[in-house]
Motif scaffolding. Structure first.
Motif, PDB file in Angstrom:
ATOM      1  N   GLY A  48       0.807  -1.207   0.000  1.00  0.00           N
ATOM      2  CA  GLY A  48       0.000   0.000   0.000  1.00  0.00           C
ATOM      3  C   GLY A  48       0.836   1.250   0.000  1.00  0.00           C
ATOM      4  O   GLY A  48       1.951   1.265  -0.537  1.00  0.00           O
ATOM      5  N   THR A  49       0.328   2.285   0.665  1.00  0.00           N
ATOM      6  CA  THR A  49       0.961   3.596   0.667  1.00  0.00           C
ATOM      7  C   THR A  49       0.923   4.206   2.053  1.00  0.00           C
ATOM      8  O   THR A  49      -0.099   4.142   2.737  1.00  0.00           O
ATOM      9  CB  THR A  49       0.213   4.538  -0.309  1.00  0.00           C
ATOM     10  N   GLY A  58      -0.684   8.289   7.518  1.00  0.00           N
ATOM     11  CA  GLY A  58      -1.831   7.548   7.005  1.00  0.00           C
ATOM     12  C   GLY A  58      -1.379   6.264   6.332  1.00  0.00           C
ATOM     13  O   GLY A  58      -0.309   6.214   5.729  1.00  0.00           O
ATOM     14  N   VAL A  59      -2.193   5.229   6.463  1.00  0.00           N
ATOM     15  CA  VAL A  59      -1.908   3.932   5.845  1.00  0.00           C
ATOM     16  C   VAL A  59      -3.114   3.530   5.010  1.00  0.00           C
ATOM     17  O   VAL A  59      -4.236   3.528   5.506  1.00  0.00           O
ATOM     18  CB  VAL A  59      -1.653   2.838   6.911  1.00  0.00           C
ATOM     19  N   GLU A  60      -2.860   3.208   3.744  1.00  0.00           N
ATOM     20  CA  GLU A  60      -3.892   2.649   2.873  1.00  0.00           C
ATOM     21  C   GLU A  60      -3.266   1.507   2.105  1.00  0.00           C
ATOM     22  O   GLU A  60      -2.142   1.622   1.624  1.00  0.00           O
ATOM     23  CB  GLU A  60      -4.415   3.692   1.885  1.00  0.00           C
ATOM     24  N   TRP A  72       1.130  -4.913  11.206  1.00  0.00           N
ATOM     25  CA  TRP A  72       1.489  -4.021  12.307  1.00  0.00           C
ATOM     26  C   TRP A  72       2.256  -2.835  11.742  1.00  0.00           C
ATOM     27  O   TRP A  72       3.091  -2.989  10.835  1.00  0.00           O
ATOM     28  CB  TRP A  72       2.358  -4.754  13.322  1.00  0.00           C
ATOM     29  N   PHE A  73       1.975  -1.629  12.283  1.00  0.00           N
ATOM     30  CA  PHE A  73       2.614  -0.384  11.841  1.00  0.00           C
ATOM     31  C   PHE A  73       3.053   0.390  13.073  1.00  0.00           C
ATOM     32  O   PHE A  73       2.250   0.613  13.977  1.00  0.00           O
ATOM     33  CB  PHE A  73       1.630   0.484  11.055  1.00  0.00           C
ATOM     34  N   GLY A  74       4.297   0.828  13.096  1.00  0.00           N
ATOM     35  CA  GLY A  74       4.794   1.660  14.187  1.00  0.00           C
ATOM     36  C   GLY A  74       5.473   2.902  13.650  1.00  0.00           C
ATOM     37  O   GLY A  74       6.292   2.822  12.730  1.00  0.00           O
ATOM     38  N   LEU A  98      -6.708  -2.122   4.227  1.00  0.00           N
ATOM     39  CA  LEU A  98      -6.087  -1.359   5.309  1.00  0.00           C
ATOM     40  C   LEU A  98      -6.367   0.119   5.100  1.00  0.00           C
ATOM     41  O   LEU A  98      -6.126   0.650   4.011  1.00  0.00           O
ATOM     42  CB  LEU A  98      -4.573  -1.581   5.325  1.00  0.00           C
ATOM     43  N   GLU A  99      -6.862   0.770   6.132  1.00  0.00           N
ATOM     44  CA  GLU A  99      -7.028   2.222   6.106  1.00  0.00           C
ATOM     45  C   GLU A  99      -7.034   2.692   7.551  1.00  0.00           C
ATOM     46  O   GLU A  99      -8.001   2.477   8.281  1.00  0.00           O
ATOM     47  CB  GLU A  99      -8.323   2.624   5.397  1.00  0.00           C
TER      48      GLU A  99
END
Length: 133
Positions: A48-49, A58-60, A72-74, A98-99
């Protein structure tokens, strides 16, 4: 006569000043920087981006879970301190959209983000670091 002339001149000057100070038609603010993400573990992946805002990221994208996986995102500051984290719940044999947003509430926002594909118990299988552009 002078008062009418002065008023007319003032009106023309004000209008010209407004036109000169106005942004060009169609002008837009600059877009926030983005980074493409691809963390692949076997047939599972997070793609994604990331969009780098001033105080969040932001996560998409998509989590493809073959078997049972989590994304998982940190977000981290320049000194390496964790600013915020987000993860999905466990997903099994599915493509999951994912958003989300990762908090990074410091001046300038996150310096980098770590993206991981985890197993069903939240143990990291593969992680990749993405630096702010």
């Amino acid at each position: 006569m002078k008062t009418h002339l002065a008023a007319a001149f003032g009106s023309v000057a004000l209008t010209a000043g407004m036109l000169l100070g106005a942004p060009a038609a169609g002008a837009q603010t600059a877009a926030y920087p983005t980074t493409a993400v691809d963390v692949t573990y076997g047939a599972s992946y997070v793609r994604g981006t990331l969009t780098w805002y001033n105080r969040s990221v932001g996560v998409e994208g998509t989590l493809r879970a073959v078997g049972c996986r989590r994304a998982w995102f940190g977000a981290y500051g320049a000194s390496g301190n964790e600013l915020g984290a987000r993860s999905t719940s466990t997903k099994c044999d599915v493509r999951y959209p994912l958003e989300t947003g990762i908090p990074a509430d410091v001046p300038g926002g996150a310096a980098y983000v770590i993206v991981c594909v985890d197993d069903a118990n939240a143990n990291s299988l593969k992680c990749v670091r993405y630096n702010r552009p």
